[in-house]
Design an enzyme around this catalytic site. Structure first.
Site, PDB file in Angstrom:
ATOM      1  N   GLY C 201      38.361  27.215  26.082  1.00  0.00           N
ATOM      2  CA  GLY C 201      37.072  27.032  25.429  1.00  0.00           C
ATOM      3  C   GLY C 201      37.091  26.093  24.242  1.00  0.00           C
ATOM      4  N   LEU C 227      35.314  27.915  33.473  1.00  0.00           N
ATOM      5  CA  LEU C 227      35.694  27.028  32.368  1.00  0.00           C
ATOM      6  C   LEU C 227      37.212  27.032  32.124  1.00  0.00           C
ATOM      7  CD1 LEU C 227      34.593  25.206  30.049  1.00  0.00           C
ATOM      8  CD2 LEU C 227      34.657  27.234  28.600  1.00  0.00           C
ATOM      9  N   ASP C 228      37.815  25.839  32.131  1.00  0.00           N
ATOM     10  CA  ASP C 228      39.233  25.663  31.799  1.00  0.00           C
ATOM     11  C   ASP C 228      40.160  26.493  32.680  1.00  0.00           C
ATOM     12  OD1 ASP C 228      38.423  23.956  29.768  1.00  0.00           O
ATOM     13  OD2 ASP C 228      38.391  25.530  28.266  1.00  0.00           O
ATOM     14  N   ALA C 229      39.714  26.811  33.869  1.00  0.00           N
ATOM     15  CA  ALA C 229      40.521  27.665  34.744  1.00  0.00           C
ATOM     16  C   ALA C 229      40.920  26.963  36.034  1.00  0.00           C
ATOM     17  CB  ALA C 229      39.762  28.952  35.057  1.00  0.00           C
TER      18      ALA C 229
END
EC number: 3.5.1.10
Lengths: 284, 284, 284, 284
Positions: C201, C227-229
């Site tokens: 994040g 998100l960001d995964a």
């Protein structure tokens, strides 16, 4: 000759360095090391200083008293002072993994570590032969749910009777309770087998495998109440690839764990670590 | 407010730290940074100190005079003192490679570098458009065997008329003569594309390929008379494998070169480097 | 001469390697690279192969057809086949940070990147001069809450009309919606400024500062819905200390971000990345 | 089930991969690993392959014969073939330093190393207790100028009678003569305590200190006639600073030495190293 190590922190304010260095000079001390850090977010001043005294009549107790009267109240200092030739005493807690234990004892044997190891303690007896081959007392203190508290009292008793200064959990596979943490605040060093704060908790290599990271890590930190959330002393990492199985990650990680833990031990034993607000200042 | 940076070295002797810190306090200075190093082999003491003065009447010239009278002779100090808000002026020498140039100018543009770039100089004019796009004066000073000395006089003239403090050879492919080295002692920073002292001289990536090394490096150092033998400021390395062709090594090496050179520039510009006996002390 | 790159994955089963290599030989191909990986947890076989054909009559379309008929159904292969001399087309999305942009364009200019850049797109126009100085078309597509969907249709239109193969978010400070993600599955590369999965994040450097980590990182990954995964392509790290302010962490991090992102771009452009179950296989 | 590992190299030429993989398929082998490398400078093809055979009647001797007849002459192959479950036998040579020895034996004990250690040999008897505590035979073979040749015959006798496959010099402080090198070509692994080719020969940490390097290294290589010039298997490095004394460099270097040497041992024992023209190809 006597050498002291002084660690202080306080609210940042003008004149501290000059006052402290001046105090040492007035008392015939020769400063051989000085380093400082200012945390600008929190406005806190940190300093580490080593000072030599030639007088054979030097007494650490009297000198502490002098220092207290001259400076502690004036600057509202938090401080610790050590005689350099008094080696700290470290208890080693282990379970069944031996790689960190071998690494620490190998260094201890070769004179690399500036400390004493009064005993090794384990909740299993698998590693007793290693302790024996290094001629270090070994205590087997089993831990089961029902006997956990009793075990901890036994641990405390051993720690006190052996005048232990700090504890190292060298892959000790038990949660340490508040009983010990309160008695040894910022004095219990753990090695966690991940790059914290990634992969808190159990089985970090499995989680790393699942997430497909390209780098694994190890983190040495002081134990606090919250799991894997204490002040970080040292971290290191190693590159891995998709071809690493979980078993490969574990093997590669062992090399990280032992080096990172031994480095943290050296920093702590040489009084180079200060803790403030759950973070460390590491002096060179 | 005014801030000064003081760098000193001298024979190690008792009382220096206290004397200097005391001097600053007596002159109403507040020390905001202090670090020191003792070279025990050569018995030399090094110190870097930053000190703030609130007085609007503060004059660096008068303060230097005061410092000189009070301490320089007493301790036989070698010393330099800078006003922190006076940015050093750096001349960039380049040839045809642009990767270091882009990296430096990108940082310069973003405000990461605490310095001025009065001009870029090159023995070729290939990179002039880059200089232009960053709005930095560009001088083309060709170097041929017959005209080498004339070129160097031209360089000196430019350096002097632009009040240059130090020079950076950002993959400048000419040997710098003693004329410049004598005028800028420990003030000409070079990037050598190997892990010195391995692979001194030309074509280090070819030599690295031939030797079959598993790691390549880059080294930033001050230029001295002896080729690639000056004091090392910064080094870094990267892992490579048998599958790297010479071209691959060169590409991978470019990343090292630009990062290592930029780090060296920052250390020098922030007055964190001291040189003694062909070695550097790098303050934090 | 023609060269193809073939990527396949399927359930692991005996005989795949021999069948594929045999097929190439029967069709007069000369294998110049072969590498494979078996994911033993999921029992999946991955292979990357480069093969050269001397015939001037070689047609990739006919060859794909041949391959499909001979092997795809037999082994239930997922596969992609590329002509090596067809460079992929990469759109660059940026906002206001320029360090990744300079790094990518510097490499592009020097011929290090095996790709075309049809355009640079930004939600701001700050970086337009950089695009111009490198002579690459620049499109300003502002994004506001009310206009977000409209902006995305504009983006899609540009991507399609320029025949873009993959997108690189070079510190593009907007969340990319599913509209784009669905059109470019595992074809949108992001650079996240932390060592994922730590500090997912916004403002990871602030979180890293707060946690007191001793190492910071950067992660390049494919964008997925979460998100960001998404699947991690490349990660790298740098050591930091207590003396780093947030600003220092950001500056140090920029060097990581640009190198990690450029490496990920090279891996993707050279068709060395395969994605399966949210993890990547990276071929050498 | 039987598993073989095959290593081949030859002049690069079309059709090798297909021929070899086809041969395995025809003989009911299932290829579970294949990797190859082409040295474009020297036009040499290298390949490593692992293949499984289900037949209980599989005989490595017959299969070698088959392979020889089918492919060796045709492609003029240099080749080696191993049964995976036949562990190589490694003799350990040591002197007085124990850090590499502890590291290797710790890994050996934990099952990390895929090899047998028939004996430890030393020119001193200081480390005999360590050998004993790990229950490994220890031979004390003193080496003096006058008795050097006799000592070497004794060494050879032990190596032969214990069917040793390769030798590891774990900080063995004697020059190994051609007698041994000729009997064990590219089968004697040494750990040199510098980043070769920097600091060849004795006392590399002293030389590193003198040169003021910012990074130290360790190199594991095969012993050849020329001192410290054999094919490099593995290297690693660590950052150091001006504050490191020679003693500090030595302590830091020990960590590098033991990790680098153990990695080299694992690569060799797993038959992942090929040597050609004094360079190594390291398979993944």
């Amino acid at each position: 000759m006597h050498k002291i190590t002084l660690l202080i922190h306080c609210k940042d304010q003008p004149g501290i360095i000059a006052s402290v260095t001046n105090f040492m000079a007035l008392n015939n001390g020769n400063i051989v090391y000085i380093d400082q850090h200012v945390d600008r977010e929190q406005n806190i001043f940190f300093m580490r200083l080593e000072c030599e005294f030639n007088s054979s009549a030097f007494s650490i107790e009297s000198f502490k008293e002098l220092f207290k009267n001259a400076l502690v109240d004036k600057f509202n200092l938090k401080w610790r002072m050590y005689l350099a030739d008094r080696k700290p005493r470290m208890a080693l807690f282990v379970s069944k993994y031996d790689h960190c234990l071998y690494d620490i004892l190998g260094r201890y044997n070769s004179g690399e570590l500036n400390l004493e190891i009064p005993f090794i303690l384990s909740n299993h007896n698998d590693l007793e032969p290693i302790a024996k081959s290094f001629k270090i007392p070994f205590f087997h203190v089993p831990v089961a749910k029902a006997t956990k508290q009793k075990a901890e009292f036994k641990q405390l008793e051993l720690l006190e009777s052996h005048k232990v200064d700090f504890i190292v959990l060298a892959r000790y596979m038990q949660i340490v309770s508040n009983l010990l943490i309160d008695k040894f605040p910022n004095k219990i060093i753990n090695i966690h087998h991940s790059f914290l704060p990634a992969f808190v908790g159990a089985k970090p290599y499995h989680s790393a495998y699942k997430r497909g990271v390209k780098i694994i890590g190890a983190t040495s930190h002081y134990i606090t109440e919250e799991l894997d959330a204490g002040p970080i002393i040292e971290q290191d990492v190693a590159h891995v690839s998709h071809s690493y199985s979980i078993k490969d990650l574990i093997a590669k990680g062992r090399d990280l764990e032992k080096i990172v833990l031994s480095n943290a031990i050296k920093l702590h034993a040489n009084r180079k670590v200060m803790v403030f607000n759950n973070k460390t200042v590491i002096f060179s």
